[in-house]
Motif scaffolding. Structure first.
Motif, PDB file in Angstrom:
ATOM      1  N   TYR A  17      66.847  53.845  35.803  1.00  0.00           N
ATOM      2  CA  TYR A  17      66.480  52.476  36.173  1.00  0.00           C
ATOM      3  C   TYR A  17      65.196  52.556  36.985  1.00  0.00           C
ATOM      4  CZ  TYR A  17      67.100  47.677  37.826  1.00  0.00           C
ATOM      5  OH  TYR A  17      66.931  46.346  38.077  1.00  0.00           O
ATOM      6  N   ASP A  19      61.356  50.613  38.427  1.00  0.00           N
ATOM      7  CA  ASP A  19      60.792  49.363  38.933  1.00  0.00           C
ATOM      8  C   ASP A  19      60.395  48.456  37.775  1.00  0.00           C
ATOM      9  OD1 ASP A  19      61.130  50.276  41.480  1.00  0.00           O
ATOM     10  OD2 ASP A  19      59.061  50.950  41.741  1.00  0.00           O
ATOM     11  N   ASP A  21      62.703  46.295  36.634  1.00  0.00           N
ATOM     12  CA  ASP A  21      63.966  46.000  35.958  1.00  0.00           C
ATOM     13  C   ASP A  21      63.967  46.487  34.522  1.00  0.00           C
ATOM     14  OD1 ASP A  21      65.161  44.879  38.172  1.00  0.00           O
ATOM     15  OD2 ASP A  21      64.513  42.850  37.699  1.00  0.00           O
ATOM     16  N   ARG A  22      63.613  47.753  34.365  1.00  0.00           N
ATOM     17  CA  ARG A  22      63.635  48.371  33.044  1.00  0.00           C
ATOM     18  C   ARG A  22      64.508  49.616  33.082  1.00  0.00           C
ATOM     19  NH1 ARG A  22      57.801  49.758  31.442  1.00  0.00           N
ATOM     20  NH2 ARG A  22      57.680  50.259  33.675  1.00  0.00           N
ATOM     21  N   GLU A  85      64.420  46.255  28.563  1.00  0.00           N
ATOM     22  CA  GLU A  85      64.479  45.336  29.690  1.00  0.00           C
ATOM     23  C   GLU A  85      65.911  45.290  30.199  1.00  0.00           C
ATOM     24  OE1 GLU A  85      61.830  43.934  31.084  1.00  0.00           O
ATOM     25  OE2 GLU A  85      60.591  44.929  29.566  1.00  0.00           O
ATOM     26  N   ARG A  86      66.059  45.037  31.486  1.00  0.00           N
ATOM     27  CA  ARG A  86      67.392  45.060  32.098  1.00  0.00           C
ATOM     28  C   ARG A  86      68.386  44.165  31.368  1.00  0.00           C
ATOM     29  NH1 ARG A  86      71.642  44.861  32.988  1.00  0.00           N
ATOM     30  NH2 ARG A  86      72.888  44.827  34.893  1.00  0.00           N
ATOM     31  N   GLU A  87      67.959  42.972  30.954  1.00  0.00           N
ATOM     32  CA  GLU A  87      68.889  42.030  30.338  1.00  0.00           C
ATOM     33  C   GLU A  87      69.290  42.427  28.921  1.00  0.00           C
ATOM     34  OE1 GLU A  87      64.663  40.285  29.972  1.00  0.00           O
ATOM     35  OE2 GLU A  87      65.907  41.280  31.511  1.00  0.00           O
TER      36      GLU A  87
END
Length: 309
Positions: A17, A19, A21-22, A85-87
């Protein structure tokens, strides 16, 4: 590094993880890096150094950690690799099948006092099992076997290499990193007998995550603020400086009892403020959101969801 286990569509892998949010897929990106560098035997090397499961990765020790750092540098510098991407992904528990989950009871002075006990001479240890593990995006299952579901914020360390008869001054050499857990407990079941296992081993009673912060990034685990909230209300608040038995003491003590293995998870104890100790007691109920924040580690948040018969 912040090491995660994640799911993208039907695939599970380990990642970093970063910076923005990737999530960097470490296994896939390592293979791509080797391919671009013209290396051979890529699959064998990836399985040896940056495999797709956290358990196998930690068995690789410092060689795997160094390879993962190299992957991250490569991806960030060259804008190549498999990055989400985080989502786009679901974060899972960092580890799913540790050999051991060792829990320490009565390790914060304020919790010992609220439970009416004396400071122990030796660590009080018990176990949870892999069936209890859920991830940072999972609901806490509330089975209709009890009405006394309780929370326990826990600072966690993960063993990084085989440890036997380790001295306190060498203990940090054996720690891969740190995470957060909620030692969810069915209190009335726990108290059926003098031994606590029954109330601690119910399926889904150990949310863990969201990641493992590696020990090179967090070199001193003392002095970290720990806060647990239920629906935004602070219930537990302490600092890891209040631990009776510190991380080095626990590594030394436990490794003299048993051989610790890479991926073993150690829950270091919970502070005061558990629901059962309130007057009157306040237990978790359907829809409650339990949030645990630990400085420099992160946030673990799970909702309580009843399991219908």
């Amino acid at each position: 590094m912040k090491l995660v286990t994640f799911q993208y569509e039907e695939k599970q892998s380990i990642g970093a993880y970063v910076d923005g949010d990737r999530v960097i897929d470490l296994h896939a990106s390592y293979k791509q890096m080797l391919h671009n560098e013209g290396k051979t035997r890529i699959e064998e090397k990836a399985q040896a150094y940056v495999p797709s499961t956290m358990e196998d990765f930690l068995r690789g020790g410092e060689d795997s950690m160094e390879a993962a750092r190299g992957v991250i540098d490569y991806v960030l510098k060259n804008a190549e690799g498999t990055v989400y991407e985080r989502e786009q992904v679901k974060l899972l528990a960092p580890l799913h099948q540790p050999e051991k989950i060792i829990c320490v009871g009565h390790n914060y002075r304020e919790h010992i006092l609220e439970m009416g006990r004396e400071i122990p001479e030796y660590p009080v240890v018990f176990a949870k099992f892999a069936n209890t593990i859920i991830g940072p995006e999972d609901d806490i299952p509330f089975y209709p076997i009890s009405e006394q579901l309780d929370y326990e914020a826990e600072f966690v360390f993960v063993v990084g290499k085989e440890a036997k008869n380790v001295k306190e001054e060498d203990a940090f050499d054996y720690v891969a990193g740190y995470s957060i857990a909620n030692d969810v407990t069915y209190r009335d079941i726990q108290r059926r007998t003098l031994e606590w296992l029954q109330g601690k081993s119910v399926d889904g009673s150990a949310p863990i995550g969201p990641w493992i912060v590696t020990s090179d990034e967090l070199q001193d685990p003392s002095g970290l603020a720990v806060t647990l909230k239920v629906n935004g209300e602070v219930r537990q608040q302490t600092n890891t400086k209040n631990l009776v038995f510190t991380v080095p003491k626990l590594v030394a003590f436990l490794s003299n009892l048993m051989t610790l293995k890479p991926g073993d998870i150690i829950l270091t104890g919970t502070p005061g403020g558990v629901g059962v100790a309130m007057d009157p007691p306040r237990f978790l109920k359907e829809g409650d959101v339990v949030t645990i924040d630990i400085d420099r580690v992160g946030t673990l948040e799970n909702k309580v969801s009843p399991v219908k018969e």
